[in-house]
Design a protein around this motif. Structure first.
Motif, PDB file in Angstrom:
ATOM      1  N   LYS A   1       3.348  -9.663  -3.461  1.00  0.00           N
ATOM      2  CA  LYS A   1       3.759 -11.065  -3.487  1.00  0.00           C
ATOM      3  C   LYS A   1       4.721 -11.333  -4.639  1.00  0.00           C
ATOM      4  CE  LYS A   1      -0.314 -13.127  -1.284  1.00  0.00           C
ATOM      5  NZ  LYS A   1      -1.477 -14.040  -1.492  1.00  0.00           N
ATOM      6  N   LEU A   2       4.440 -10.721  -5.799  1.00  0.00           N
ATOM      7  CA  LEU A   2       5.308 -10.904  -6.958  1.00  0.00           C
ATOM      8  C   LEU A   2       6.702 -10.320  -6.700  1.00  0.00           C
ATOM      9  CD1 LEU A   2       5.611 -11.847  -9.887  1.00  0.00           C
ATOM     10  CD2 LEU A   2       4.759  -9.603 -10.615  1.00  0.00           C
ATOM     11  N   MET A   3       6.753  -9.152  -6.064  1.00  0.00           N
ATOM     12  CA  MET A   3       8.030  -8.534  -5.735  1.00  0.00           C
ATOM     13  C   MET A   3       8.823  -9.390  -4.752  1.00  0.00           C
ATOM     14  SD  MET A   3       6.723  -4.588  -5.414  1.00  0.00           S
ATOM     15  CE  MET A   3       8.261  -4.003  -4.707  1.00  0.00           C
ATOM     16  N   GLU A   4       8.113  -9.952  -3.762  1.00  0.00           N
ATOM     17  CA  GLU A   4       8.783 -10.820  -2.786  1.00  0.00           C
ATOM     18  C   GLU A   4       9.310 -12.085  -3.449  1.00  0.00           C
ATOM     19  OE1 GLU A   4      10.142 -11.902   1.018  1.00  0.00           O
ATOM     20  OE2 GLU A   4       9.425 -10.010   0.184  1.00  0.00           O
ATOM     21  N   PHE A   5       8.543 -12.636  -4.388  1.00  0.00           N
ATOM     22  CA  PHE A   5       8.979 -13.835  -5.109  1.00  0.00           C
ATOM     23  C   PHE A   5      10.233 -13.553  -5.932  1.00  0.00           C
ATOM     24  CE2 PHE A   5       8.890 -16.262  -9.088  1.00  0.00           C
ATOM     25  CZ  PHE A   5       8.985 -17.552  -8.585  1.00  0.00           C
ATOM     26  N   GLU A   6      10.249 -12.410  -6.630  1.00  0.00           N
ATOM     27  CA  GLU A   6      11.407 -12.059  -7.445  1.00  0.00           C
ATOM     28  C   GLU A   6      12.637 -11.809  -6.568  1.00  0.00           C
ATOM     29  OE1 GLU A   6      11.787 -12.053 -10.655  1.00  0.00           O
ATOM     30  OE2 GLU A   6       9.728 -12.656 -11.069  1.00  0.00           O
ATOM     31  N   ARG A   7      12.425 -11.223  -5.403  1.00  0.00           N
ATOM     32  CA  ARG A   7      13.550 -10.962  -4.494  1.00  0.00           C
ATOM     33  C   ARG A   7      14.164 -12.277  -3.996  1.00  0.00           C
ATOM     34  NH1 ARG A   7      14.480 -10.346   0.906  1.00  0.00           N
ATOM     35  NH2 ARG A   7      12.341 -10.980   1.357  1.00  0.00           N
TER      36      ARG A   7
ATOM     37  N   LYS B   1       6.273  10.208  -0.846  1.00  0.00           N
ATOM     38  CA  LYS B   1       5.037   9.848  -1.546  1.00  0.00           C
ATOM     39  C   LYS B   1       5.192   8.433  -2.097  1.00  0.00           C
ATOM     40  CE  LYS B   1       3.816  14.555  -2.908  1.00  0.00           C
ATOM     41  NZ  LYS B   1       3.524  15.461  -4.047  1.00  0.00           N
ATOM     42  N   LEU B   2       4.512   7.488  -1.460  1.00  0.00           N
ATOM     43  CA  LEU B   2       4.629   6.082  -1.849  1.00  0.00           C
ATOM     44  C   LEU B   2       3.527   5.707  -2.830  1.00  0.00           C
ATOM     45  CD1 LEU B   2       5.359   4.524   1.655  1.00  0.00           C
ATOM     46  CD2 LEU B   2       7.003   4.998  -0.163  1.00  0.00           C
ATOM     47  N   PRO B   3       3.839   4.949  -3.851  1.00  0.00           N
ATOM     48  CA  PRO B   3       2.813   4.499  -4.796  1.00  0.00           C
ATOM     49  C   PRO B   3       1.941   3.416  -4.172  1.00  0.00           C
ATOM     50  CG  PRO B   3       4.909   3.517  -5.352  1.00  0.00           C
ATOM     51  CD  PRO B   3       5.171   4.486  -4.230  1.00  0.00           C
ATOM     52  N   TYR B   4       0.739   3.272  -4.690  1.00  0.00           N
ATOM     53  CA  TYR B   4      -0.166   2.234  -4.184  1.00  0.00           C
ATOM     54  C   TYR B   4       0.242   0.884  -4.759  1.00  0.00           C
ATOM     55  CZ  TYR B   4      -4.306  -0.623  -3.533  1.00  0.00           C
ATOM     56  OH  TYR B   4      -5.148  -1.642  -3.191  1.00  0.00           O
ATOM     57  N   ILE B   5       0.422  -0.078  -3.861  1.00  0.00           N
ATOM     58  CA  ILE B   5       0.821  -1.431  -4.264  1.00  0.00           C
ATOM     59  C   ILE B   5      -0.167  -2.413  -3.654  1.00  0.00           C
ATOM     60  CG2 ILE B   5       2.638  -3.190  -4.177  1.00  0.00           C
ATOM     61  CD1 ILE B   5       4.674  -0.962  -3.919  1.00  0.00           C
ATOM     62  N   ASN B   6      -0.815  -3.191  -4.503  1.00  0.00           N
ATOM     63  CA  ASN B   6      -1.765  -4.180  -3.989  1.00  0.00           C
ATOM     64  C   ASN B   6      -1.030  -5.438  -3.515  1.00  0.00           C
ATOM     65  OD1 ASN B   6      -0.979  -5.394  -6.360  1.00  0.00           O
ATOM     66  ND2 ASN B   6      -2.890  -4.971  -7.432  1.00  0.00           N
ATOM     67  N   ARG B   7      -1.771  -6.383  -2.955  1.00  0.00           N
ATOM     68  CA  ARG B   7      -1.177  -7.594  -2.382  1.00  0.00           C
ATOM     69  C   ARG B   7      -0.527  -8.483  -3.452  1.00  0.00           C
ATOM     70  NH1 ARG B   7      -2.342  -8.881   2.841  1.00  0.00           N
ATOM     71  NH2 ARG B   7      -3.879  -7.562   3.901  1.00  0.00           N
ATOM     72  N   GLU B   8      -1.139  -8.568  -4.616  1.00  0.00           N
ATOM     73  CA  GLU B   8      -0.593  -9.414  -5.669  1.00  0.00           C
ATOM     74  C   GLU B   8       0.767  -8.895  -6.143  1.00  0.00           C
ATOM     75  OE1 GLU B   8      -1.757 -12.252  -6.695  1.00  0.00           O
ATOM     76  OE2 GLU B   8      -3.446 -12.122  -5.285  1.00  0.00           O
ATOM     77  N   THR B   9       0.857  -7.576  -6.310  1.00  0.00           N
ATOM     78  CA  THR B   9       2.132  -6.983  -6.727  1.00  0.00           C
ATOM     79  C   THR B   9       3.194  -7.179  -5.660  1.00  0.00           C
ATOM     80  OG1 THR B   9       0.887  -5.299  -7.952  1.00  0.00           O
ATOM     81  CG2 THR B   9       3.223  -4.889  -7.581  1.00  0.00           C
TER      82      THR B   9
END
Length: 253
Positions: free
Chosen positions: A187-193, A177-185
């Protein structure tokens, strides 16, 4: 202005600088006036500088003295400041260098622990997916080779075949069961990574620099030991590596 002067001005030929003759093309482009002016100006500036230096050398007092004469020495054509150790005894100098080595070692251990912590958090998944390796499957006949389906064999979704890590099976995907993640979130996760990977790279480089500094300090301390025969230089030190010396083997009693 008379009409014949206007006609003469209108028919006046535009003079252009000629190019290099074909027989002299191997010498390069023909020097134009602007090139000559720049070269002449540079030559005159150098001549004036040399003239001024000759004048200063002729007017210099041979008996002039200043302390930098005895506080520096010429090393490979470059003036280097001498180390001012006259205010300390040999034991004090050794103690200070030992403390320097301990401090550098302490900072290097801190960087190494932070590197281990970052690596445990990031898992280096991207590096694992870029690593080239082979996975061999064995089949019984040529018919199975022609009808071979990699996604079906691995029991996973076709979009996950390129992954070498985090490749769950279809049964696990149905239960997941995956949570809903929008595009902005996202992008933020990719930036932090990416930010964490950059930080990891900087800390690895810092740890390497501290290792080299520690090794150079240890070599300097070993060279100051007067009880040991002077070693032979194998290779000079660089900014990325300490110098390498070879000591003669001495059997201890």
């Amino acid at each position: 202005m008379s009409s014949w002067k206007k006609a003469a001005k209108a028919t006046q030929k535009t003079h252009r600088e000629r190019h290099q003759p074909k027989s002299r093309e191997h010498l390069g482009l023909l020097e134009k006036k602007k090139d000559y002016v720049a070269r002449a100006k540079d030559y005159q500036e150098k001549e004036q500088t040399l003239k001024l230096l000759r004048k200063r050398a002729l007017n210099k007092n041979p008996d002039e003295f200043y302390f930098h004469m005895i506080n520096s020495k010429l090393h490979h054509g470059v003036h280097r400041e001498k180390k001012k150790n006259e205010n300390y005894t040999q034991e004090q100098i050794q103690l200070m260098k030992t403390q320097d080595i301990r401090y550098v070692s302490y900072k290097r251990n801190i960087e190494a622990k932070k590197i281990d912590k970052l690596q445990s958090q990031l898992h280096m998944i991207d590096t694992a997916n870029r690593t080239k390796n082979k996975h061999t499957f064995f089949v019984d006949n040529s018919a199975e080779v022609n009808n071979f389906d990699l996604a079906e064999r691995l029991d996973t979704h076709p979009a996950l075949i390129s992954r070498r890590t985090n490749r769950p099976k279809l049964s696990k995907l149905k239960e997941l069961k995956l949570p809903y993640i929008n595009r902005e979130t996202l992008k933020l996760m990719e930036f932090e990574r990416k930010k964490s990977y950059r930080q990891l790279q900087k800390r690895i480089e810092r740890e390497k620099e501290l290792t080299v500094v520690q090794q150079k300090l240890e070599v300097e301390r070993a060279l100051e030991d007067k009880k040991v025969t002077k070693p032979k230089l194998v290779s000079k030190g660089t900014k990325d590596a300490p110098p390498i010396y070879k000591w003669n083997f001495e059997r201890k009693r």
